[in-house]
Design an enzyme around this catalytic site. Sequence first.
Site, PDB file in Angstrom:
ATOM      1  CB  CYS A 246      46.131  46.648  41.377  1.00 43.61           C
ATOM      2  SG  CYS A 246      45.745  48.366  41.688  1.00 43.61           S
TER       3      CYS A 246
ATOM      4  CB  CYS B  78      42.455  48.184  41.819  1.00 43.47           C
ATOM      5  SG  CYS B  78      43.694  48.581  40.579  1.00 43.47           S
TER       6      CYS B  78
END
Lengths: 600, 170
Positions: free
Chosen positions: B93, B96
């Site tokens: 991700c 993130c």
Amino acid sequence: MPPIENDTGKNELKTQIQQLIDSNQVMVFSKSYCPYCVQVKDLFKELKIECNVMELDLMENGTNYQEMLLEMTGQRTVPQVFVNKTHVGGCDKTMQAHKDGSLQQLLSGETQAYDYDLIVIGGGSGGLACSKEAALLGKKVMVLDFVVPTPKGTSWGLGGTCVNVGCIPKKLMHQTALLATAIQDARKFGWEFDESVKHNWETMKTAVNNYIGSLNWGYRVSLRDKKVEYVNAYAEFVEPHKIKATNKRGKETFYTAARFVLATGERPRYLGIPGDKEYCITSDDLFSLPYCPGKTLVIGASYVALECGGFLAGLGLDVTVMVRSILLRGFDQDMANRAGEHMETHGVKFIRKFVPIKIEELEAGSPGRLKVTAKSTETDEIIEGEYNTVLIAVGRNACTDKIGLDKAGVRVNPKNGKIPVNDEEQTNVPHIYAIGDILEGKWELTPVAIQAGKLLARRLYGGSAVKCDYINVPTTVFTPLEYGACGLSEEKATELYGQENIEVYHSLFWPLEFTVPNRDNNRCYAKIICNKLDNDRVIGFHYLGPNAGEVTQGFGAAMKCGATKEQLDTTIGIHPTCAEVFTTLDVTKRSGGDITQSGC
Amino acid sequence: MAHRFLARRIWTLSVNELRCLPSSTATVASSSFSTSLHSVPNRASFLAPSRSPAVSHASLRRVSFNVQDNEDFTERVINSDLPVLVDFHAQWCGPCKILGPRLEKAVAKKKGRVAMAKVDIDDHTDLAIEYGVSAVPTVIAMRGGDVVDRFVGIKDDDQLDSFVSKVIGQ
């Protein structure tokens, strides 16, 4: 009789109904004129089972009974069948229960409560679709998934082959290769760029695997949201209704279910020659390989072999494909050979009629150096070659041999490990079903497994009667020049209808996008096979060219509707496209007429 | 032309829309993400008033800890005397990777009045599933074992500061 307004009356009625249900082995609430009720009553007569029938239409307060039954079971219509206190449902449900054996089980009083209504073994496309649909229909469902690591130690997450080591990474890497061609074409279209263009394997691998990671997580979340219980453990039958689940720490847990769906899929086959498992990789390893594979030998000519060999060559690697006999067995051979020829003109080397007999490591590394010894299938000739990577893609084995099917009594074809099922995906054991790649004589395609899984759940728990249609399934092989097909190959059509009864229309074509870069003229090819005995209905569709999946999908829909040659001819083409060629096919293969294309 | 369109799209994309969604929308989110990887931090620093002395790298490291397993989570998050921010994140991700350091910075500013735990959702799937994480990054605030607040997606420094302040009851 007016509706009962007060609660006391309601409770009394409820107690009465409950007493009827509790005190009769079989209790049927019926209406004397309803044909479905008659069908159910006849079934019990035939089974020689005594059943207590209450004809609601002949009773003064029948409507009240029906209202209360709706409240108790959620079902308004009759018949309402109860067996040993269990609500079986209406006519369809009762017939279904009779067919799959669960009615007999209820009758015999084996009402032992199972942990689950349904346990699905395998968390791939088919298993997930089936389990989610069953849960949506209110059933208690568990799905078990466990990836046994490859001999090289590769493993992956939830979602099965397609997501992790199949369609998804394959098409993304195919796209990577197509971009290389686009970069070359770009200069011809006037783009000027100075830097030499290089490809970074690791960047691609990481990007592709990040996307897969997000898909794995998405599947996990959707199981939670749909209330399917997920267990990351290896499942095997210990009894017909009981499985043992072993997790990666070796902990064993047992679960029982009324029904099971087998959706374990397939894994790549090895060769059984010295060095294959030690030094070679398969498609299970390729997509997450931490290093660029370098000079690669692909063994096999399956679609996996040609797709992988194709995109590796597209990345600029030195690729050789070793073929035992033919390309793309089972596909139209005319098309298969054209796809192969295109690869050959774009630098993929083919070694035909040879099989490897030994793989040796010359030097370890990432990649290392391997020596491959191969033997001719026709003579005694032995050849040797040196490669950085050897990719085996000679077919796949169904994962059915280590899941205790013998304990459950499920019949498996001993030759290929595939499971024979009827047209409702039911195995020889009535409460065990199978879907996806492990089915005998069915397509090994993700969307087919999804469709079969969903429809199976709807038939089992949603009162549906719709079966999965395995005819006219469109598909595409993502070779460098893509091959899309739907329906029969020319060989199969000839075999089924006879050469004289089919007409093949075909044409070469040159996509407009290829003209300016001046490449691949008269390589793309379109072909349809029509059944002369049936109004020239299209029974085979074949397309070799760019965007084959996009082109084939729509024609697949047309074939589902029974499209004929005339209907294709009266369809207006979209200009300038590749797909429009199918609206103007006028040369038959039989005629031997010229099919090369030039101009508009 | 294509470049201009792309730039406009990034500009109109609000920062908290950046997150990795499961399901089909994931493609959209991640494709817009890859192009905005470079632009977002610039934009954030452009918008956010510059902060006085940057927190040193060493103290940053002490601000958060990686959750090891369920027991560890119980001990250091649920049973914690301090309020704890739990950053559910994933390797794959992109957003993130932007949020994590920003959140650490916001936590560091509170000088030990709030703790921060990091949970890799692929390593500790059960925890993420239990706490209802659907998209990453998801940050939940816990106090006395209860979830008191949560958000999904990226936030800028100011938003994070006020989130953290609210959690510690400032």
